[in-house]
Design an enzyme around this catalytic site. Structure first.
Site, PDB file in Angstrom:
ATOM      1  N   LYS A 112      -7.172  -7.867 -16.137  1.00 34.44           N
ATOM      2  CA  LYS A 112      -7.724  -8.650 -15.026  1.00 34.44           C
ATOM      3  C   LYS A 112      -9.134  -9.129 -15.317  1.00 34.44           C
ATOM      4  CE  LYS A 112      -4.865  -7.456 -11.134  1.00 34.44           C
ATOM      5  NZ  LYS A 112      -4.765  -6.844  -9.810  1.00 34.44           N
ATOM      6  N   LYS A 194       5.071 -10.315 -17.100  1.00 40.53           N
ATOM      7  CA  LYS A 194       5.504  -9.715 -15.839  1.00 40.53           C
ATOM      8  C   LYS A 194       5.411 -10.744 -14.715  1.00 40.53           C
ATOM      9  CE  LYS A 194       2.593  -7.358 -13.493  1.00 40.53           C
ATOM     10  NZ  LYS A 194       1.514  -6.455 -13.117  1.00 40.53           N
ATOM     11  N   LYS A 197       1.837 -12.232  -8.824  1.00 40.95           N
ATOM     12  CA  LYS A 197       1.400 -13.086  -7.710  1.00 40.95           C
ATOM     13  C   LYS A 197       0.381 -14.112  -8.166  1.00 40.95           C
ATOM     14  CE  LYS A 197       1.496  -9.224  -4.482  1.00 40.95           C
ATOM     15  NZ  LYS A 197       0.592  -8.101  -4.267  1.00 40.95           N
TER      16      LYS A 197
HETATM   17  P1  TYM Z   1       0.750  -4.889  -6.064  1.00 41.11           P
HETATM   18  O1  TYM Z   1       0.309  -5.458  -4.754  1.00 41.11           O
HETATM   19  O2  TYM Z   1       0.378  -5.629  -7.311  1.00 41.11           O
HETATM   20  O3  TYM Z   1       2.320  -4.723  -6.089  1.00 41.11           O
HETATM   21  C1  TYM Z   1       3.022  -4.039  -5.069  1.00 41.11           C
HETATM   22  C2  TYM Z   1       4.185  -3.295  -5.677  1.00 41.11           C
HETATM   23  O4  TYM Z   1       5.052  -4.203  -6.379  1.00 41.11           O
HETATM   24  C3  TYM Z   1       5.289  -3.721  -7.694  1.00 41.11           C
HETATM   25  N1  TYM Z   1       5.424  -4.876  -8.602  1.00 41.11           N
HETATM   26  C4  TYM Z   1       6.484  -5.100  -9.387  1.00 41.11           C
HETATM   27  N2  TYM Z   1       7.624  -4.398  -9.570  1.00 41.11           N
HETATM   28  C5  TYM Z   1       8.539  -4.906 -10.446  1.00 41.11           C
HETATM   29  N3  TYM Z   1       8.329  -6.066 -11.142  1.00 41.11           N
HETATM   30  C6  TYM Z   1       7.205  -6.782 -11.004  1.00 41.11           C
HETATM   31  N4  TYM Z   1       7.024  -7.916 -11.675  1.00 41.11           N
HETATM   32  C7  TYM Z   1       6.209  -6.300 -10.090  1.00 41.11           C
HETATM   33  N5  TYM Z   1       4.991  -6.763  -9.697  1.00 41.11           N
HETATM   34  C8  TYM Z   1       4.522  -5.866  -8.798  1.00 41.11           C
HETATM   35  C9  TYM Z   1       4.059  -2.897  -8.040  1.00 41.11           C
HETATM   36  O5  TYM Z   1       4.336  -1.966  -9.066  1.00 41.11           O
HETATM   37  C10 TYM Z   1       3.764  -2.234  -6.715  1.00 41.11           C
HETATM   38  O6  TYM Z   1       4.542  -1.077  -6.541  1.00 41.11           O
HETATM   39  N6  TYM Z   1      -2.362  -1.156  -7.080  1.00 41.11           N
HETATM   40  C11 TYM Z   1      -1.235  -1.516  -6.280  1.00 41.11           C
HETATM   41  C12 TYM Z   1      -1.430  -1.317  -4.788  1.00 41.11           C
HETATM   42  C13 TYM Z   1      -1.860   0.045  -4.370  1.00 41.11           C
HETATM   43  C14 TYM Z   1      -1.064   1.225  -4.362  1.00 41.11           C
HETATM   44  C15 TYM Z   1      -1.889   2.241  -3.838  1.00 41.11           C
HETATM   45  C16 TYM Z   1       0.244   1.490  -4.768  1.00 41.11           C
HETATM   46  C17 TYM Z   1      -3.058   0.388  -3.866  1.00 41.11           C
HETATM   47  N7  TYM Z   1      -3.089   1.709  -3.550  1.00 41.11           N
HETATM   48  C18 TYM Z   1      -1.398   3.565  -3.704  1.00 41.11           C
HETATM   49  C19 TYM Z   1       0.726   2.804  -4.636  1.00 41.11           C
HETATM   50  C20 TYM Z   1      -0.099   3.796  -4.106  1.00 41.11           C
HETATM   51  C21 TYM Z   1      -0.934  -2.991  -6.500  1.00 41.11           C
HETATM   52  O7  TYM Z   1      -1.794  -3.775  -6.831  1.00 41.11           O
HETATM   53  O8  TYM Z   1       0.303  -3.369  -6.183  1.00 41.11           O
END
Ligand code: TYM
Length: 327
Positions: A112, A194, A197
């Protein structure tokens, strides 16, 4: 006693089928089995600059989508991270027990921040400590996430164990739950990347609110290869990705899917896949329209849910403060 589940999702950009298959679908499916807390992580979102109006709209939109996908407040909490101040308070404390070297190893920060590390915010660097705080604040046992969050989960475990060693048993050490299928959905336009968003490409991702015509167009344009047979073969990432998405939406076995497409071409696969995605998202889109029509009700639901779990967070924070000799 049911096991406690915690997971989070950022309210930025468009929620796509990677987020749905990697995370949200599992959250909904295991709601009755666990004691669940789901969080819209707006404090994580501001680790990179956000337009305030868009952020506010993004939080509501995501809440609407999560309720539409089936998050049920009788079984789960769903709240906005910044509504419970203990997340920030515990994050500060964890900052003080997390070595810089651990954060420096995080691949997501490296990706990032890119070339211009000096300009990245301290918050972006520290992102995993806030994530550890989210999880540890609720005595979480299990964290259902996509494959890309694995390293952050390991860091959370390391931080919890280090704190427990230094100050006595304080935190539950959580474990990730990563789905077997579609844990890492890849970009339709480029199966080496991957699905994300923040990718700008028009044909990169299918978003949860895409109309049927748009979904069909995106899937038809998906990158494949110059071979013919339709098999689950990881060395052919484009076709493998499409088949995995198909499998995750239908729940059919790999053998059944391969048999269905035996002798057929990529055109057939894409047409059927688009249909499966369109039908899979249709009920979510219909319910979303109802939630989106009443933003005040959405705000009220999020506030009520936060009020319900705030005491849980306060208890754990108090436990931590006592251990440290604070106050
Ligand atoms: P975020 O917002 O990027 O994504 C949310 C969830 O979606 C999953 N994900 C995917 N799974 C499969 N294929 C993909 N291409 C893909 N892109 C995203 C992510 O693995 C996630 O589960 N850091 C985290 C948010 C967070 C969090 C937490 C998660 C903050 N605190 C505590 C668990 C526990 C994030 O940016 O997710």
């Amino acid at each position: 006693m049911k096991k406690r589940v915690f997971s989070g999702i950022q309210p930025t950009g468009n929620i796509h089928i990677g987020n749905y298959l990697g995370a949200i679908k599992q959250w909904v499916a295991s709601q009755t089995e666990y004691d669940n807390i789901f969080c819209i992580v707006d404090l994580h979102a501001i680790t990179v600059a956000q337009d305030p109006q868009q952020l506010r709209a993004g939080i509501r939109k995501l809440a609407g989508l999560l309720f539409a996908a089936g998050i049920n407040l009788n079984q789960s909490a769903l709240f906005v991270q910044s509504h419970i101040a203990a997340h920030s308070e515990l994050a500060w404390i964890l900052n003080c027990v997390t070595p810089m070297g651990w954060l420096e190893r995080m691949t997501q920060f490296k990706e990032k921040a890119g070339q211009d590390r000096e300009r990245a915010s301290v918050g972006l660097f520290d992102y995993p400590a806030l994530m550890a705080a989210d999880i540890l604040l609720y005595d979480t046992h299990l964290v259902p996430v996509g494959d890309d969050q694995k390293q952050h989960l390991e860091l959370t475990r390391d931080v919890a164990q280090r704190f427990n060693r230094q100050y006595g048993d304080t935190f539950v050490v959580p474990k990730p739950i990563i789905p077997k299928i579609a844990a890492r959905v890849m970009g339709l336009d480029d199966p080496a990347k991957k699905m994300s968003k923040s990718e700008a490409g028009k044909f990169h991702a299918v978003y949860l609110l895409d109309e049927p015509g748009v979904i069909l167009k995106k899937v038809k344009r998906a990158a494949t290869d110059s071979l013919r047979d339709i098999r689950f073969d990881e060395s052919r990432p484009g076709v493998f990705n499409l088949l995995s998405i198909y499998q995750a939406f239908t729940g059919e076995s790999q053998a059944a899917i391969e048999a269905k497409f035996a002798g057929k071409g990529y055109g057939d696969l894409k047409k059927e896949l688009a249909e499966v995605i369109i039908e899979g998202l249709r009920p979510i889109q219909e319910r979303y329209a109802q939630f989106a029509a009443d933003p005040a009700q959405l705000d009220a639901l999020l506030a009520q849910s936060a009020a319900k779990i705030r005491p849980l967070a306060a208890d754990v924070l108090q436990r931590v403060q006592t251990r440290l000799g604070l106050g």
